[in-house]
Design a protein around this motif. Structure first.
Motif, PDB file in Angstrom:
ATOM      1  N   GLY A  45       0.842  -1.192   0.000  1.00  0.00           N
ATOM      2  CA  GLY A  45       0.000   0.000   0.000  1.00  0.00           C
ATOM      3  C   GLY A  45       0.873   1.236   0.000  1.00  0.00           C
ATOM      4  O   GLY A  45       1.770   1.385  -0.822  1.00  0.00           O
ATOM      5  N   SER A  46       0.646   2.104   0.957  1.00  0.00           N
ATOM      6  CA  SER A  46       1.440   3.333   1.036  1.00  0.00           C
ATOM      7  C   SER A  46       2.640   3.190   1.957  1.00  0.00           C
ATOM      8  O   SER A  46       3.575   3.991   1.895  1.00  0.00           O
ATOM      9  CB  SER A  46       0.556   4.479   1.544  1.00  0.00           C
ATOM     10  OG  SER A  46       0.084   4.191   2.856  1.00  0.00           O
ATOM     11  N   ILE A 128      -6.526   4.596   3.844  1.00  0.00           N
ATOM     12  CA  ILE A 128      -5.890   4.453   2.527  1.00  0.00           C
ATOM     13  C   ILE A 128      -6.436   5.485   1.551  1.00  0.00           C
ATOM     14  O   ILE A 128      -5.683   6.092   0.773  1.00  0.00           O
ATOM     15  CB  ILE A 128      -6.094   3.026   1.973  1.00  0.00           C
ATOM     16  CG1 ILE A 128      -5.454   1.990   2.895  1.00  0.00           C
ATOM     17  CG2 ILE A 128      -5.464   2.896   0.588  1.00  0.00           C
ATOM     18  CD1 ILE A 128      -5.784   0.559   2.530  1.00  0.00           C
ATOM     19  N   SER A 129      -7.755   5.706   1.581  1.00  0.00           N
ATOM     20  CA  SER A 129      -8.349   6.687   0.662  1.00  0.00           C
ATOM     21  C   SER A 129      -7.897   8.105   1.010  1.00  0.00           C
ATOM     22  O   SER A 129      -7.672   8.930   0.115  1.00  0.00           O
ATOM     23  CB  SER A 129      -9.876   6.598   0.682  1.00  0.00           C
ATOM     24  OG  SER A 129     -10.388   6.833   1.986  1.00  0.00           O
ATOM     25  N   THR A 131      -4.976   8.816   2.348  1.00  0.00           N
ATOM     26  CA  THR A 131      -3.588   8.873   1.881  1.00  0.00           C
ATOM     27  C   THR A 131      -3.552   9.126   0.381  1.00  0.00           C
ATOM     28  O   THR A 131      -2.731   9.918  -0.111  1.00  0.00           O
ATOM     29  CB  THR A 131      -2.854   7.561   2.208  1.00  0.00           C
ATOM     30  OG1 THR A 131      -2.970   7.289   3.604  1.00  0.00           O
ATOM     31  CG2 THR A 131      -1.387   7.649   1.834  1.00  0.00           C
ATOM     32  N   PHE A 132      -4.438   8.466  -0.359  1.00  0.00           N
ATOM     33  CA  PHE A 132      -4.544   8.726  -1.799  1.00  0.00           C
ATOM     34  C   PHE A 132      -4.843  10.196  -2.059  1.00  0.00           C
ATOM     35  O   PHE A 132      -4.186  10.847  -2.891  1.00  0.00           O
ATOM     36  CB  PHE A 132      -5.644   7.858  -2.411  1.00  0.00           C
ATOM     37  CG  PHE A 132      -6.161   8.377  -3.727  1.00  0.00           C
ATOM     38  CD1 PHE A 132      -5.419   8.224  -4.897  1.00  0.00           C
ATOM     39  CD2 PHE A 132      -7.380   9.052  -3.796  1.00  0.00           C
ATOM     40  CE1 PHE A 132      -5.876   8.727  -6.101  1.00  0.00           C
ATOM     41  CE2 PHE A 132      -7.846   9.559  -4.994  1.00  0.00           C
ATOM     42  CZ  PHE A 132      -7.097   9.394  -6.156  1.00  0.00           C
ATOM     43  N   LYS A 184       2.382   0.238  -9.332  1.00  0.00           N
ATOM     44  CA  LYS A 184       3.169   0.402  -8.099  1.00  0.00           C
ATOM     45  C   LYS A 184       4.446  -0.435  -8.149  1.00  0.00           C
ATOM     46  O   LYS A 184       5.483  -0.025  -7.627  1.00  0.00           O
ATOM     47  CB  LYS A 184       2.325   0.080  -6.871  1.00  0.00           C
ATOM     48  CG  LYS A 184       1.972  -1.373  -6.677  1.00  0.00           C
ATOM     49  CD  LYS A 184       1.172  -1.585  -5.395  1.00  0.00           C
ATOM     50  CE  LYS A 184      -0.222  -1.026  -5.488  1.00  0.00           C
ATOM     51  NZ  LYS A 184      -1.038  -1.315  -4.285  1.00  0.00           N
ATOM     52  N   VAL A 312       2.704   7.016  -4.952  1.00  0.00           N
ATOM     53  CA  VAL A 312       1.973   6.739  -3.710  1.00  0.00           C
ATOM     54  C   VAL A 312       0.471   6.840  -3.959  1.00  0.00           C
ATOM     55  O   VAL A 312      -0.313   5.997  -3.496  1.00  0.00           O
ATOM     56  CB  VAL A 312       2.400   7.712  -2.594  1.00  0.00           C
ATOM     57  CG1 VAL A 312       1.600   7.452  -1.322  1.00  0.00           C
ATOM     58  CG2 VAL A 312       3.885   7.584  -2.303  1.00  0.00           C
ATOM     59  N   SER A 315      -0.660   3.830  -5.920  1.00  0.00           N
ATOM     60  CA  SER A 315      -0.594   2.641  -5.080  1.00  0.00           C
ATOM     61  C   SER A 315      -1.788   2.563  -4.135  1.00  0.00           C
ATOM     62  O   SER A 315      -2.413   1.508  -3.978  1.00  0.00           O
ATOM     63  CB  SER A 315       0.712   2.644  -4.284  1.00  0.00           C
ATOM     64  OG  SER A 315       0.775   1.539  -3.419  1.00  0.00           O
ATOM     65  N   THR A 316      -2.113   3.686  -3.512  1.00  0.00           N
ATOM     66  CA  THR A 316      -3.230   3.689  -2.556  1.00  0.00           C
ATOM     67  C   THR A 316      -4.575   3.568  -3.263  1.00  0.00           C
ATOM     68  O   THR A 316      -5.508   2.971  -2.715  1.00  0.00           O
ATOM     69  CB  THR A 316      -3.195   4.975  -1.709  1.00  0.00           C
ATOM     70  OG1 THR A 316      -3.039   6.110  -2.569  1.00  0.00           O
ATOM     71  CG2 THR A 316      -2.039   4.940  -0.730  1.00  0.00           C
ATOM     72  N   GLY A 319      -4.960   0.089  -3.722  1.00  0.00           N
ATOM     73  CA  GLY A 319      -5.189  -0.524  -2.416  1.00  0.00           C
ATOM     74  C   GLY A 319      -6.637  -0.412  -1.968  1.00  0.00           C
ATOM     75  O   GLY A 319      -7.201  -1.355  -1.403  1.00  0.00           O
TER      76      GLY A 319
END
Length: 503
Positions: A45-46, A128-129, A131-132, A184, A312, A315-316, A319
């Motif tokens: 993930g991140s 995760i969202s 972080t995205f 990723k 990143v 990737s997120t 994820g």
């Protein structure tokens, strides 16, 4: 949650309205490549981009940190091997929930589902969202942190978009997973290649045997155990393919193959990405950075440094997709066993996707985005999540004793689950010793599911007014989502109910 209501749901829409219900089922559309994409995409993930410093900080030296990354990868491979046997022995979607329920009974399975339903999946998906959203908006706010409202809005848009894709088609969802997992891996490959270039230039001071084990902090057994725990959490998601076993093409071959390909690949990537970081930064710089990959990019990529924050974000995004895909199957499996409202065990008549379960996990995550204690909740249940990994692997040994003649397409030596359980017990002891309050609160959250189980599941003769209300709401949900209960699962469900009623 009434099981009698669940049975009626399969007959609540006439055949003339639903078509041939025998064709409504989870389709086997996940091949080996997509299976690897689910495992790799959910593990990576991140964390490896943002903050891999937990292992370094607690291990005490660069050399020991790299060894621990390798050790945790090996332990993850052992646990995945145990899950591979369980996955082909009990070939049902739902992963460890299904295995725990089968071996230890309905209450144990429900508690695993309860923690996942209440906190684990909604909070993880929310984090995760967010972080995205943070990294996607970074180019627009280069000198400051993006506004909270903008972050929340973009995170919600991400969730809604991916939920729609998962509702429309399993193939579209796996395509998104494959594309973003490939993206990723390309970004991490770029980091590894730049690390190799750095080594070729002679920038390997902290990798030399004479310096690799220079202690940054005094070595302590407790801190090394915490470093192992941090490394183990970095591999979280290795068991997600077991949640979608029924959608795998040839699961008896592709489930173990995907595990044997994915876990070594992730271990290799984690190890060499950390080596690459050390070639561009000193341990002190790495520990001071809140986004290691971004700092790495700024040092080595120059004007192309934007690649790292975008990596990143990509990737997120992948994820979130993988988490939505697998969590919906967990809730689908729980509803099919009578542990959640029966509507969640229904599939769209034409697309054969679990739309109610997807809506449920999406809405729960959107609610989490409105809270301010997401990270605190994750800390509370992280201990419980890891606890159930060990319970599941212990179930493998119990199942060998209880049902020795059970058909097992894969049968691993009991040495492997024993090794994992020793490692697991040590980490749990360290967790309880270092953070007793957090672990106790996690246990309280888990045990809060006990009265819910007895009222919602075990108590069958509920008042007629309640059953009628649930009945009407389920029919309304069926009409709105155009879903029916998979007819071929009815026999399996009845068998499961008979077994549970006898416990």
């Amino acid at each position: 949650m009434s099981r009698s209501v669940s049975r009626r749901r399969a007959q609540s829409v006439p055949d003339s309205d639903t078509g041939d219900k025998s064709t409504v089922a989870l389709k086997k559309e996940i091949g080996l490549f997509s299976a690897c994409g689910i495992i790799v995409g959910n593990i990576i993930g991140s964390g490896i981009f943002v903050s891999p410093k937990g292992v370094l900080e607690n291990s005490g030296s660069v050399g020991l940190a790299l060894i621990l990354w390798l050790v945790t990868g090996l332990i993850t491979g052992i646990s995945a091997l145990c899950y591979a046997e369980l996955g082909v022995t009990i070939p049902k979607s739902g992963g460890d929930y299904s295995y725990v329920k089968y071996v230890f009974g309905g209450l144990a399975g429900f508690l695993r589902l309860w923690v996942a339903l209440l906190v684990i999946y909604p909070t993880n998906q929310a984090v995760i969202s967010l972080t995205f959203a943070t990294y996607a908006l970074q180019p627009l706010f280069p000198s400051c942190f993006p506004p909270e409202k903008a972050l929340g809005l973009l995170a919600a848009v991400c969730l809604l978009l991916l939920t729609c894709i998962n509702c429309l088609s399993v193939r579209w969802a796996t395509l998104v997973q494959n594309v973003f997992t490939s993206g990723k891996l390309l970004a991490l490959t770029l980091i590894i290649i730049m690390g190799i270039v750095q080594i070729c230039k002679g920038h390997f001071y902290w990798l030399e045997p004479a310096h690799a084990f220079d202690p940054l902090e005094p070595y302590e057994v407790g801190r090394i155990a915490l470093a192992l725990l941090q490394g183990s959490f970095a591999y979280s998601g290795w068991n997600f393919l077991n949640y979608v076993t029924e959608e795998l093409i040839d699961p008896y071959r592709n489930l173990p193959r995907a595990i044997f390909i994915s876990i070594p690949l992730v271990t290799f990537v984690y190890l060499f990405v950390n080596i690459a970081y050390i070639t561009a930064m000193s341990p002190q710089e790495l520990l001071a950075s809140n986004a290691v990959a971004v700092t790495f990019g700024e040092k080595l990529l120059g004007v192309m440094s934007w690649i790292m924050p975008m990596s990143v974000a990509l990737s997120t995004f992948g994820g979130v997709n993988g988490s939505l895909f697998t969590s919906s199957r967990l809730f689908f499996a729980g509803a099919r066993e009578g542990h959640l409202p029966s509507l969640l065990a229904m599939l769209h008549m034409n697309r054969c996707t679990p739309i109610p379960a997807l809506f449920f996990t999406c809405n729960a995550t959107l609610l989490m985005l409105c809270t301010t204690d997401i990270y605190t909740l994750i800390n509370y249940v992280g201990f419980i999540n890891y606890l159930f990994y060990g319970v599941t692997v212990a179930g493998q040994i119990v199942l060998r004793i209880k049902e020795p003649d059970m058909h097992r397409p894969i049968k691993v030596s009991l040495v492997w689950p024993a090794i994992y359980l020793i490692f697991w017990a040590l980490l749990l002891i360290v967790s309880v010793y270092t953070e007793p309050v957090v672990c106790c609160i996690g246990l309280v959250i888990m045990l809060s599911g006990v009265p819910v189980y007895f009222v919602g599941v075990y108590w069958e003769n509920k008042p007629k007014c309640f059953s009628s209300f649930v009945d009407k709401m389920s029919r309304l949900g069926q009409k709105l989502c155009m879903v029916v209960y998979p007819a071929e699962d009815e026999g399996k469900k009845s068998d499961g109910e008979e077994k549970e009623s006898s416990t």
